[in-house]
Design a protein around this motif. Structure first.
Motif, PDB file in Angstrom:
ATOM      1  N   MET A   1       0.843  -1.192   0.000  1.00  0.00           N
ATOM      2  CA  MET A   1       0.000   0.000   0.000  1.00  0.00           C
ATOM      3  C   MET A   1       0.882   1.248   0.000  1.00  0.00           C
ATOM      4  N   ARG A   2       0.534   2.207  -0.831  1.00  0.00           N
ATOM      5  CA  ARG A   2       1.259   3.470  -0.866  1.00  0.00           C
ATOM      6  C   ARG A   2       1.164   4.166   0.486  1.00  0.00           C
ATOM      7  N   GLN A   3       2.309   4.667   0.976  1.00  0.00           N
ATOM      8  CA  GLN A   3       2.337   5.331   2.272  1.00  0.00           C
ATOM      9  C   GLN A   3       3.024   6.682   2.165  1.00  0.00           C
ATOM     10  N   LEU A   4       2.759   7.524   3.145  1.00  0.00           N
ATOM     11  CA  LEU A   4       3.331   8.861   3.201  1.00  0.00           C
ATOM     12  C   LEU A   4       4.844   8.821   3.387  1.00  0.00           C
ATOM     13  N   ASN A   5       5.522   9.794   2.800  1.00  0.00           N
ATOM     14  CA  ASN A   5       6.898  10.121   3.161  1.00  0.00           C
ATOM     15  C   ASN A   5       6.864  11.383   4.011  1.00  0.00           C
ATOM     16  N   LEU A   6       7.581  11.369   5.126  1.00  0.00           N
ATOM     17  CA  LEU A   6       7.578  12.505   6.042  1.00  0.00           C
ATOM     18  C   LEU A   6       9.003  12.902   6.395  1.00  0.00           C
ATOM     19  N   ASN A   7       9.305  14.190   6.224  1.00  0.00           N
ATOM     20  CA  ASN A   7      10.577  14.761   6.674  1.00  0.00           C
ATOM     21  C   ASN A   7      10.316  15.740   7.807  1.00  0.00           C
ATOM     22  N   LEU A   8      11.260  15.840   8.719  1.00  0.00           N
ATOM     23  CA  LEU A   8      11.248  16.916   9.706  1.00  0.00           C
ATOM     24  C   LEU A   8      12.136  18.035   9.186  1.00  0.00           C
ATOM     25  N   PHE A   9      11.534  19.163   8.884  1.00  0.00           N
ATOM     26  CA  PHE A   9      12.238  20.350   8.401  1.00  0.00           C
ATOM     27  C   PHE A   9      12.579  21.190   9.630  1.00  0.00           C
ATOM     28  N   VAL A  10      13.879  21.296   9.923  1.00  0.00           N
ATOM     29  CA  VAL A  10      14.336  21.953  11.154  1.00  0.00           C
ATOM     30  C   VAL A  10      14.743  23.389  10.864  1.00  0.00           C
ATOM     31  N   TYR A  11      14.168  24.311  11.616  1.00  0.00           N
ATOM     32  CA  TYR A  11      14.610  25.703  11.657  1.00  0.00           C
ATOM     33  C   TYR A  11      14.945  26.008  13.112  1.00  0.00           C
ATOM     34  N   ARG A  42      14.378  11.907  18.075  1.00  0.00           N
ATOM     35  CA  ARG A  42      12.918  11.881  18.229  1.00  0.00           C
ATOM     36  C   ARG A  42      12.256  11.586  16.879  1.00  0.00           C
ATOM     37  N   ALA A  43      12.740  12.209  15.806  1.00  0.00           N
ATOM     38  CA  ALA A  43      12.182  11.959  14.475  1.00  0.00           C
ATOM     39  C   ALA A  43      12.469  10.531  14.037  1.00  0.00           C
ATOM     40  N   GLU A  44      13.612   9.997  14.414  1.00  0.00           N
ATOM     41  CA  GLU A  44      13.931   8.612  14.073  1.00  0.00           C
ATOM     42  C   GLU A  44      13.030   7.644  14.839  1.00  0.00           C
ATOM     43  N   GLU A  45      12.728   7.942  16.092  1.00  0.00           N
ATOM     44  CA  GLU A  45      11.783   7.117  16.855  1.00  0.00           C
ATOM     45  C   GLU A  45      10.423   7.088  16.172  1.00  0.00           C
ATOM     46  N   PRO A 391       5.767  24.682  14.130  1.00  0.00           N
ATOM     47  CA  PRO A 391       5.838  26.124  14.377  1.00  0.00           C
ATOM     48  C   PRO A 391       6.779  26.475  15.513  1.00  0.00           C
ATOM     49  N   TYR A 392       6.975  25.543  16.446  1.00  0.00           N
ATOM     50  CA  TYR A 392       7.930  25.762  17.534  1.00  0.00           C
ATOM     51  C   TYR A 392       8.582  24.427  17.877  1.00  0.00           C
ATOM     52  N   LEU A 393       9.798  24.530  18.419  1.00  0.00           N
ATOM     53  CA  LEU A 393      10.581  23.333  18.768  1.00  0.00           C
ATOM     54  C   LEU A 393      11.071  23.466  20.210  1.00  0.00           C
ATOM     55  N   ASN A 394      11.086  22.343  20.933  1.00  0.00           N
ATOM     56  CA  ASN A 394      10.859  20.996  20.445  1.00  0.00           C
ATOM     57  C   ASN A 394       9.391  20.576  20.539  1.00  0.00           C
ATOM     58  N   GLY A 395       8.605  21.274  21.357  1.00  0.00           N
ATOM     59  CA  GLY A 395       7.253  20.839  21.664  1.00  0.00           C
ATOM     60  C   GLY A 395       6.353  20.674  20.465  1.00  0.00           C
ATOM     61  N   GLY A 396       6.508  21.527  19.439  1.00  0.00           N
ATOM     62  CA  GLY A 396       5.652  21.445  18.270  1.00  0.00           C
ATOM     63  C   GLY A 396       5.843  20.163  17.499  1.00  0.00           C
ATOM     64  N   PHE A 397       7.058  19.604  17.542  1.00  0.00           N
ATOM     65  CA  PHE A 397       7.262  18.310  16.906  1.00  0.00           C
ATOM     66  C   PHE A 397       6.835  17.171  17.824  1.00  0.00           C
ATOM     67  N   ASP A 398       7.074  17.302  19.112  1.00  0.00           N
ATOM     68  CA  ASP A 398       6.690  16.244  20.054  1.00  0.00           C
ATOM     69  C   ASP A 398       5.211  15.922  19.957  1.00  0.00           C
ATOM     70  N   VAL A 399       4.367  16.949  19.899  1.00  0.00           N
ATOM     71  CA  VAL A 399       2.926  16.696  19.862  1.00  0.00           C
ATOM     72  C   VAL A 399       2.529  16.055  18.535  1.00  0.00           C
ATOM     73  N   ALA A 401       4.504  14.022  16.716  1.00  0.00           N
ATOM     74  CA  ALA A 401       4.984  12.644  16.773  1.00  0.00           C
ATOM     75  C   ALA A 401       4.134  11.791  17.704  1.00  0.00           C
ATOM     76  N   ASP A 402       3.708  12.374  18.816  1.00  0.00           N
ATOM     77  CA  ASP A 402       2.962  11.606  19.823  1.00  0.00           C
ATOM     78  C   ASP A 402       1.493  11.410  19.464  1.00  0.00           C
ATOM     79  N   GLU A 403       0.902  12.365  18.742  1.00  0.00           N
ATOM     80  CA  GLU A 403      -0.548  12.344  18.583  1.00  0.00           C
ATOM     81  C   GLU A 403      -1.024  12.224  17.136  1.00  0.00           C
ATOM     82  N   VAL A 404      -0.268  12.732  16.168  1.00  0.00           N
ATOM     83  CA  VAL A 404      -0.696  12.627  14.771  1.00  0.00           C
ATOM     84  C   VAL A 404      -0.144  11.364  14.118  1.00  0.00           C
ATOM     85  N   VAL A 405       1.137  11.072  14.348  1.00  0.00           N
ATOM     86  CA  VAL A 405       1.743   9.890  13.729  1.00  0.00           C
ATOM     87  C   VAL A 405       0.984   8.598  14.067  1.00  0.00           C
TER      88      VAL A 405
END
Length: 449
Positions: A1-11, A42-45, A391-399, A401-405
């Motif tokens: 099945m086709r699946q999403l590709n996801l990158n973490l774009f870090v600023y 965290r992105a690798e996890e 929009p903010y790091l690290n918390g914006g990525f944590d949420v 990874a924890d809730e959308v992924v």
């Protein structure tokens, strides 16, 4: 099945221009490598395909109000490579202000040191102030930069192929370290570049880095169709994203390439809350931290016109904007003009629309809503995945990874574990054969572009 590709774009600090002012932010860690190593782990996890680090060869002229300095990406990603084992490592490098031999060495080293995880975000550099950092009086014209870039990619591709895969022997008994008959000068003499070669580094685990491209102008799309394996792009609406997706895939097909092997990855910057109202309130809180001096200068970069003397709560003076022909190549210019024409915002509202991610898709909602919107674009012919731009790091990525992924995984839209160890394997891309390999000896094709 086709699946999403996801990158973490870090600023640094996050993608919203006021991220460094947000409560709970850690702006004093933006020069601390452990801050970025934590993000990468965290992105690798979360089994993301890659972390992506943007770069430019000049200091932005609006650093007074936002964390927009630049760290050199190869040093940065080498440190991340040692802290991770699977996630891809994508760096921006300019074809205008670097030489192909040096760039080929840098990426070859990164790919070897990381075990095959390097990706190259190919840019021609849009910042005119970069020219004087390299002894030039003026920034080269847009068309010239893309013409050089096309030749540049062909040169570095040949350099990465200049060692055949089995050229490295390392046989102590025979005393042969490398088969020099399988190491080839490239002898390139073109309109823009002269490079003899060969590269002084053996062929890399991936054959060559994954080729990423981020320009959406007409020249940029033509370049992507010839070379790119992943395309980073900015869109505000599903319809615009669909149109771009269809256009670029058709261009790829016209170049004789397989469109399924070119990933279109729009940027998404999500504000996430337990309710939609909470997410919208969070976005409003960020927007209220913006500083007009910064925002107006950024708008001037996009539009080519200074609106600082106008009432911020008045309408955008559409008649003062240049035409697309006058502005020329700028794809981000068109994104901003489309917002103005579609939404008729005040200047302040426009500044807030762009504050989140500089023209990329900013959306606010619950984890389910964010997943729904991503799924709609993915299944609706608008994207093969996304550059996630917290929009903010690290918390914006944590949420995220924890809730959308986990929602995306339950729907079968995203992997639960890595199947391979290279960036090419994450993207489902083949390892390109060397132009000096068996195909040429047997009278086969010209090799991979």
């Amino acid at each position: 099945m086709r699946q999403l590709n996801l990158n973490l774009f870090v600023y640094p600090a996050g993608h919203h221009e006021a991220a460094w002012r947000f409560r709970g932010a850690e702006p004093h860690r933006v020069l601390d490598i452990t801050y970025y190593q934590e993000l990468a782990r965290r992105a690798e996890e979360a089994t993301f395909d890659a972390v992506f680090f943007a770069d430019g060869p000049s200091l932005p002229d609006n650093v007074r109000y936002a964390s927009r300095f630049r760290l050199e990406p190869f040093t940065w990603l080498s440190a991340l490579a040692m802290a991770t084992s699977r996630i891809g490592l994508i760096a921006t490098a300019s074809t205008t202000y670097l030489e192909p031999y040096n760039l080929a060495r840098l990426f070859a080293s990164l790919d070897h040191l990381s075990g095959g995880r390097a990706g190259w975000n190919i840019v021609t550099t849009g910042a005119p102030q970069a020219a004087q950092n390299f002894g030039l009086d003026e920034h080269p014209p847009h068309a010239s930069r893309y013409a050089r870039a096309d030749e540049f990619v062909r040169v570095v591709s040949a350099l990465w192929d200049s060692w055949e895969d089995d050229a490295l022997i390392i046989d102590p008994d025979s005393g042969v370290f490398a088969d020099d008959a399988k190491i080839h000068p490239i002898e390139h003499a073109g309109e823009w570049l002269r490079v003899r070669g060969p590269l002084n580094t053996p062929r890399i685990p991936q054959g060559r880095p994954v080729y990423v491209q981020a320009g959406s102008s007409q020249d940029g799309k033509a370049f992507a169709a010839r070379h790119a394996e992943a395309i980073f792009t900015a869109h505000q609406t599903l319809d615009n994203a669909r149109a771009f997706y269809a256009d670029v895939k058709a261009r790829v097909r016209a170049e004789g390439r397989d469109p399924d092997l070119v990933k279109v990855l729009p940027g998404i910057s999500p504000f996430i809350g337990s309710t939609e109202a909470e997410a919208l309130a969070l976005r409003k809180e960020f927007d209220e931290l913006t500083q007009p001096e910064y925002s107006l200068r950024q708008l001037r970069q996009f539009l080519g016109v200074d609106l600082s003397g106008h009432d911020l709560d008045g309408p955008v003076p559409r008649e003062k904007l240049p035409t697309h022909e006058q502005r020329g190549y700028g794809s981000r210019f068109q994104v901003v003009v489309d917002i103005i024409d579609r939404e008729r915002p005040t200047i302040r509202q426009l500044l807030h629309r762009l504050a989140g991610a500089r023209g990329h898709w900013v959306t606010a909602g619950t984890p389910e809503q964010i997943a729904d919107r991503m799924q709609e674009w993915f299944l609706g012919g608008a994207a093969d995945g996304f550059n996630v731009m917290p929009p903010y790091l690290n918390g914006g990525f944590d949420v995220f990874a924890d809730e959308v992924v986990p929602i995306l995984r339950r729907r079968g839209l995203f992997r639960t574990a890595y199947e391979g160890s290279t960036l090419r394997s994450h993207y489902g891309l083949p390892r390109p054969a060397s132009q000096y390999g068996p195909r040429q000896v047997s009278g086969g094709g010209r090799g991979v572009r």
